[in-house]
Design an enzyme around this catalytic site. Structure first.
Site, PDB file in Angstrom:
ATOM      1  N   TYR A  48      43.620  38.192  45.273  1.00 48.79           N
ATOM      2  CA  TYR A  48      42.772  37.738  44.166  1.00 48.79           C
ATOM      3  C   TYR A  48      42.539  38.840  43.138  1.00 48.79           C
ATOM      4  O   TYR A  48      42.138  38.555  42.012  1.00 48.79           O
ATOM      5  CB  TYR A  48      41.405  37.261  44.672  1.00 48.79           C
ATOM      6  N   HIS A  99      46.676  35.619  55.309  1.00 44.71           N
ATOM      7  CA  HIS A  99      46.518  34.649  54.228  1.00 44.71           C
ATOM      8  C   HIS A  99      47.465  33.455  54.350  1.00 44.71           C
ATOM      9  O   HIS A  99      47.062  32.310  54.099  1.00 44.71           O
ATOM     10  CB  HIS A  99      46.714  35.351  52.881  1.00 44.71           C
TER      11      HIS A  99
END
Length: 264
Positions: A48, A99
């Site tokens: 991010y 992830h």
């Protein structure tokens, strides 16, 4: 705010604040607004690009903090987590997730073994995965005997992932929903959801969040305005009736918004 007990006996707030697509420079103020609104869990990830800002926002708050290992670091998890911890300004995170399985790389089992070691070293209190399918979960559990505490997956009324949820329930894994309100791609204007919103005097987003909570999922809606953050927290005050939940259950269409876990 309710807590969920994980399979490692730690607890995690059921409702959390997502930070995907929140810029690093804006993250401190938005995260502080979220904490002021009542959130106690903040979710970020290395990819991010906002870990420094999120860390500044949660500083000294005692909030539950999650971050994630990106695909290109599956062979280098310890260094990757150290980098995340430095950006976040903490010695350890409450939850560290792989992830994506990224099966074409065939490194997620090695990454899981590394996360087990990182938990033992005290750098992550709990460990889990994100976007793993049952076949990926079977492989890491069979190889290590360690069951992830959480699997964070795309889940919303149009993509309910019933096979995955059933697997999680059988194995004691918490289902955590990302994109829980469908990223604004038509879900909140669905006729069933708007009808229920009118019935309860709530917003469509609150109806959907309340559905996730009623199903027992952890849920991490993303919002950036103080108004929407407060609205998301207030969804906990809603009580959906059995027929409301059944109506929302009926919206499942297998309509994925995000990537295919097999293709990442």
């Amino acid at each position: 705010m309710a807590d969920l007990t994980l399979n490692d006996d730690f607890t995690m707030p059921q409702l959390g604040m997502g930070t995907w697509q929140i810029a690093d420079a804006q993250a401190p103020a938005i995260v502080r607004d979220g904490l002021d609104a009542g959130f106690r869990l903040v979710d970020t990830a290395a990819i991010y690009g906002n870990e420094r800002g999120v860390g500044a926002g949660v500083k000294a708050s005692g909030a539950f903090l999650t971050t994630k290992l990106w695909n290109d670091r599956q062979g280098d998890a310890e260094a990757a987590l150290d980098e995340s911890l430095a950006l976040l300004g903490v010695d350890a995170v409450d939850l560290y997730l792989i992830h994506w399985p990224s099966p074409a790389q065939d490194r997620y089992l090695d990454a899981w073994k590394a996360l087990i070691d990182l938990r033992a070293a005290g750098k992550a209190r709990s460990i889990g995965v994100s976007n793993f399918l049952p076949e990926h979960l079977d492989r890491i559990i069979d190889a290590t005997g360690v069951v992830p505490a959480v699997n964070q997956i795309e889940l919303h009324p149009r993509h309910q992932r019933r096979a995955e949820v059933a697997y999680h329930e059988t194995h004691g894994i918490v289902t955590q929903s990302w994109s829980p309100i469908g990223q604004g791609k038509g879900l909140l204007t669905d006729a069933t959801i708007t009808r229920l919103a009118a019935k309860h005097g709530r917003s469509p987003a609150q109806v959907v969040i309340a559905w996730h909570l009623a199903k027992g999922y952890s849920v991490i809606p993303k919002a950036s305005s103080p108004e929407h953050l407060r609205e998301n927290v207030a969804a906990q005050e809603m009580t959906l009736h059995e027929d409301d939940i059944a109506a929302l259950d009926g919206l499942d269409a297998g309509a994925r918004i995000g990537p295919d876990p097999q293709a990442m």
